[in-house]
Design a protein around this motif. Structure first.
Motif, PDB file in Angstrom:
ATOM      1  N   GLU A   4       0.826  -1.209   0.000  1.00  0.00           N
ATOM      2  CA  GLU A   4       0.000   0.000   0.000  1.00  0.00           C
ATOM      3  C   GLU A   4       0.861   1.259   0.000  1.00  0.00           C
ATOM      4  N   ALA A   5       1.909   1.274   0.794  1.00  0.00           N
ATOM      5  CA  ALA A   5       2.795   2.444   0.841  1.00  0.00           C
ATOM      6  C   ALA A   5       3.495   2.647  -0.500  1.00  0.00           C
ATOM      7  N   ASP A   6       3.940   1.554  -1.103  1.00  0.00           N
ATOM      8  CA  ASP A   6       4.614   1.663  -2.401  1.00  0.00           C
ATOM      9  C   ASP A   6       3.659   2.182  -3.472  1.00  0.00           C
ATOM     10  N   LEU A   7       2.441   1.676  -3.484  1.00  0.00           N
ATOM     11  CA  LEU A   7       1.459   2.151  -4.464  1.00  0.00           C
ATOM     12  C   LEU A   7       1.139   3.626  -4.229  1.00  0.00           C
ATOM     13  N   ALA A   8       1.005   4.028  -2.976  1.00  0.00           N
ATOM     14  CA  ALA A   8       0.748   5.441  -2.672  1.00  0.00           C
ATOM     15  C   ALA A   8       1.912   6.311  -3.121  1.00  0.00           C
ATOM     16  N   THR A   9       3.136   5.810  -2.980  1.00  0.00           N
ATOM     17  CA  THR A   9       4.299   6.556  -3.445  1.00  0.00           C
ATOM     18  C   THR A   9       4.259   6.729  -4.956  1.00  0.00           C
ATOM     19  N   VAL A  32       1.525   6.418  -7.111  1.00  0.00           N
ATOM     20  CA  VAL A  32       0.362   7.067  -7.718  1.00  0.00           C
ATOM     21  C   VAL A  32      -0.242   8.172  -6.874  1.00  0.00           C
ATOM     22  N   GLY A  33       0.221   8.335  -5.659  1.00  0.00           N
ATOM     23  CA  GLY A  33      -0.313   9.365  -4.782  1.00  0.00           C
ATOM     24  C   GLY A  33      -1.462   8.832  -3.950  1.00  0.00           C
ATOM     25  N   ASP A  34      -1.705   9.475  -2.839  1.00  0.00           N
ATOM     26  CA  ASP A  34      -2.772   9.039  -1.938  1.00  0.00           C
ATOM     27  C   ASP A  34      -4.158   9.243  -2.536  1.00  0.00           C
ATOM     28  N   ASP A  35      -4.278  10.222  -3.428  1.00  0.00           N
ATOM     29  CA  ASP A  35      -5.584  10.492  -4.041  1.00  0.00           C
ATOM     30  C   ASP A  35      -5.564  10.068  -5.507  1.00  0.00           C
ATOM     31  N   ALA A  36      -5.018   8.887  -5.759  1.00  0.00           N
ATOM     32  CA  ALA A  36      -4.794   8.415  -7.121  1.00  0.00           C
ATOM     33  C   ALA A  36      -6.054   8.360  -7.955  1.00  0.00           C
ATOM     34  N   VAL A  37      -7.144   7.934  -7.371  1.00  0.00           N
ATOM     35  CA  VAL A  37      -8.377   7.784  -8.138  1.00  0.00           C
ATOM     36  C   VAL A  37      -9.513   8.450  -7.382  1.00  0.00           C
ATOM     37  N   ARG A  38     -10.141   9.384  -8.048  1.00  0.00           N
ATOM     38  CA  ARG A  38     -11.378   9.968  -7.527  1.00  0.00           C
ATOM     39  C   ARG A  38     -12.422   9.718  -8.583  1.00  0.00           C
ATOM     40  N   VAL A  39     -13.322   8.810  -8.312  1.00  0.00           N
ATOM     41  CA  VAL A  39     -14.312   8.425  -9.312  1.00  0.00           C
ATOM     42  C   VAL A  39     -15.305   9.541  -9.590  1.00  0.00           C
ATOM     43  N   ASP A  40     -15.335  10.538  -8.719  1.00  0.00           N
ATOM     44  CA  ASP A  40     -16.259  11.642  -8.954  1.00  0.00           C
ATOM     45  C   ASP A  40     -15.561  12.846  -9.565  1.00  0.00           C
ATOM     46  N   ALA A  51       8.294   7.984 -11.809  1.00  0.00           N
ATOM     47  CA  ALA A  51       9.389   8.827 -11.313  1.00  0.00           C
ATOM     48  C   ALA A  51       8.853  10.020 -10.536  1.00  0.00           C
ATOM     49  N   GLY A  52       7.513  10.144 -10.472  1.00  0.00           N
ATOM     50  CA  GLY A  52       6.923  11.229  -9.706  1.00  0.00           C
ATOM     51  C   GLY A  52       6.739  12.497 -10.501  1.00  0.00           C
TER      52      GLY A  52
END
Length: 160
Positions: A131-136, A138-146, A156-157
């Motif tokens: 989870e931490a690696d994925l957040a790194t 794609v970011g903590d707010d990677a997907v907002r369906v709205d 690479a960020g």
């Protein structure tokens, strides 16, 4: 053995599908046999303020016609209500019903159960690391369906 870049995308998609398919099946077992992931996306957008088909279409990146079809299904199944707007008789305002909120709460509980299953398979540390690696990446707010159109970051960020 190193995998191709496309393999990573397919593994991530497979993980997503695995969770969503299991959640859909569990919700069906709990009595919500007609509930689909797109319904959740739509209801979350409605809770977030999309109160017309046009608004819903914009927020979920679908046509107004597709949004209207989704609304019709959600109203028919009792998950959403569509009432005349007191300020504008030409409009109907959308609201998620108590049944809709119930299915969203149940869905959240199901995803917690599925996460716990993954934790038992991988171990708490490995799942937390994933989870931490994925957040790194794609970011903590990677997907907002709205809110479609979020600028994705590359591994690479950097923004494209």
């Amino acid at each position: 053995m190193s995998r191709a870049g496309a393999d990573l995308a397919l593994l991530l998609l497979g993980g997503f599908r695995s969770l969503v398919d299991a959640a859909t099946a569990e919700l069906a077992a709990r009595g919500h046999v007609d509930f689909r992931p797109s319904h959740e996306f739509a209801m979350r957008a409605i809770i977030g303020g999309a109160d017309t088909a046009s608004d819903l279409g914009r927020r979920t990146a679908v046509s107004k016609q597709a949004a209207a079809k989704t609304i019709a299904v959600l109203v028919q199944r009792g998950y959403v209500s569509s009432e005349p707007d007191p300020a504008d008789a030409r409009r109907n305002r959308l609201q998620v019903t108590p049944l809709g909120r119930e299915v969203l709460r149940e869905g959240e509980a199901v995803f917690e159960e599925l996460r716990a299953r993954w934790e038992r398979k991988l171990g708490a540390d490995a799942l937390a690391r994933l989870e931490a690696d994925l957040a790194t990446l794609v970011g903590d707010d990677a997907v907002r369906v709205d809110a479609p159109g979020r600028v994705a970051r590359d591994p690479a960020g950097e923004t494209p």
